[in-house]
Design a protein around this motif. Sequence first.
Motif, PDB file in Angstrom:
ATOM      1  N   THR A  44       3.150   2.536 -48.209  1.00 55.75           N
ATOM      2  CA  THR A  44       2.920   2.767 -46.783  1.00 55.75           C
ATOM      3  C   THR A  44       3.531   1.639 -45.965  1.00 55.75           C
ATOM      4  O   THR A  44       3.740   0.537 -46.465  1.00 55.75           O
ATOM      5  N   THR A  45       3.778   1.922 -44.696  1.00 55.93           N
ATOM      6  CA  THR A  45       4.389   0.902 -43.847  1.00 55.93           C
ATOM      7  C   THR A  45       3.367   0.165 -42.989  1.00 55.93           C
ATOM      8  O   THR A  45       3.463  -1.043 -42.814  1.00 55.93           O
ATOM      9  N   VAL A  46       2.393   0.866 -42.420  1.00 59.89           N
ATOM     10  CA  VAL A  46       1.427   0.241 -41.511  1.00 59.89           C
ATOM     11  C   VAL A  46       0.002   0.492 -41.991  1.00 59.89           C
ATOM     12  O   VAL A  46      -0.254   1.391 -42.805  1.00 59.89           O
TER      13      VAL A  46
ATOM     14  N   ASP B 242      -4.694   2.858 -45.143  1.00 60.37           N
ATOM     15  CA  ASP B 242      -6.111   3.175 -45.302  1.00 60.37           C
ATOM     16  C   ASP B 242      -6.341   4.667 -45.498  1.00 60.37           C
ATOM     17  O   ASP B 242      -7.171   5.076 -46.313  1.00 60.37           O
ATOM     18  N   PHE B 243      -5.605   5.495 -44.761  1.00 55.39           N
ATOM     19  CA  PHE B 243      -5.741   6.941 -44.963  1.00 55.39           C
ATOM     20  C   PHE B 243      -5.379   7.315 -46.400  1.00 55.39           C
ATOM     21  O   PHE B 243      -6.043   8.155 -47.020  1.00 55.39           O
TER      22      PHE B 243
ATOM     23  N   GLU C 129      -2.025   4.359 -56.725  1.00 56.56           N
ATOM     24  CA  GLU C 129      -1.809   2.953 -56.424  1.00 56.56           C
ATOM     25  C   GLU C 129      -1.182   2.906 -55.036  1.00 56.56           C
ATOM     26  O   GLU C 129      -0.076   3.417 -54.829  1.00 56.56           O
ATOM     27  N   VAL C 130      -1.893   2.345 -54.082  1.00 57.57           N
ATOM     28  CA  VAL C 130      -1.444   2.335 -52.693  1.00 57.57           C
ATOM     29  C   VAL C 130      -1.051   0.922 -52.308  1.00 57.57           C
ATOM     30  O   VAL C 130      -1.816  -0.027 -52.522  1.00 57.57           O
ATOM     31  N   SER C 131       0.135   0.767 -51.735  1.00 61.35           N
ATOM     32  CA  SER C 131       0.589  -0.557 -51.308  1.00 61.35           C
ATOM     33  C   SER C 131       1.054  -0.515 -49.860  1.00 61.35           C
ATOM     34  O   SER C 131       1.418   0.537 -49.326  1.00 61.35           O
ATOM     35  N   LEU C 132       1.046  -1.690 -49.236  1.00 62.29           N
ATOM     36  CA  LEU C 132       1.372  -1.842 -47.822  1.00 62.29           C
ATOM     37  C   LEU C 132       2.614  -2.715 -47.682  1.00 62.29           C
ATOM     38  O   LEU C 132       2.652  -3.831 -48.215  1.00 62.29           O
TER      39      LEU C 132
END
Length: 316
Positions: A37-39, A44-45, A55-58
């Motif tokens: 994700t970028t922002v 969070d969504f 696996e979620v990364s920012l």
Amino acid sequence: MKKTIAAVLLLCLALSLAACGESDTAREEAAPVSIVTTVFPAYDFARQIAGERAEVSLLVPPGAESHSFEPTARDMIRVQECTLFFCNGGESEAWVDDLLAEQPVEALRMLDCVEALEEEEKEGMQELHEEHEHEEEEEGPEYDEHVWTSPVNAVLICEALCERLCALDPEGESLYRANLERYCGQLRLLDEAFRRTVDGAKYHTVVFADRFPVRYFVEEYGLEYFAAFPGCADDTEPAARTVAFLIDRVRAEGLPAVFYIEFSNEKMADVVSEDTGCRKLLFHSCHNVSAADLENGVTYLQLMWGNVNALKEALS
């Protein structure tokens, strides 16, 4: 920019080949889905809907200015290798179009999930006061990118995210849909709280002595607003007449509070507050969070419930 992206992609390929020696065990232990994700809102969504299956990364670092962010070579590798690239879209992420043109990946833009509003320059804003000696040719509408500031939009974005995840990972569909139902229920409770606050309010005008990244929010709840700068303004050094205009609006409306946004230096809000005697309150746009907040697991819902309390104070 495209030449730069192409050069970086070549470097990415070299780094990817160097990383091919990772162990099979590490690969087996990886989550079924990876989301880059970028922002922060997208981050969070994705956490809420995908849960432990992803696996979620920012990409944009905590506290950083996303409008001036440029991805590194390693960032591009992460985007290339992810299951889903979940971004915001719009002018502040112009690099995304170049990247995807060079190396197509599965992508979802939040701006495409809702009815986008054009960036608005309202009476009193700094850019309306500036005189331009050379008018630039119209290049088409520039859309306000802060779509998530309306909880109603947040529901639409999460629904679109769920559908995309179900298509990419059918085995996780039941989990994704259960998480969507739970989370959208929480978003609707938030929406109801904002509506009750506005419906029972003494005032229906807000003043932001700062950027104004919450147009979708005020449009959703029927609030009038005045602000120093548009949401995506680069310059945040106010002219004296901009500050004077906001002071006059607070006095004319008899407003009890003026807002500033996260990571602001708060100087303009201080001046307006001191001159009018009104309170100074934070309205968090949720665009980004501090490193400490990110580490502590702060959520969009927590930040927005803080806005409910701030709005109650500002409108009563």
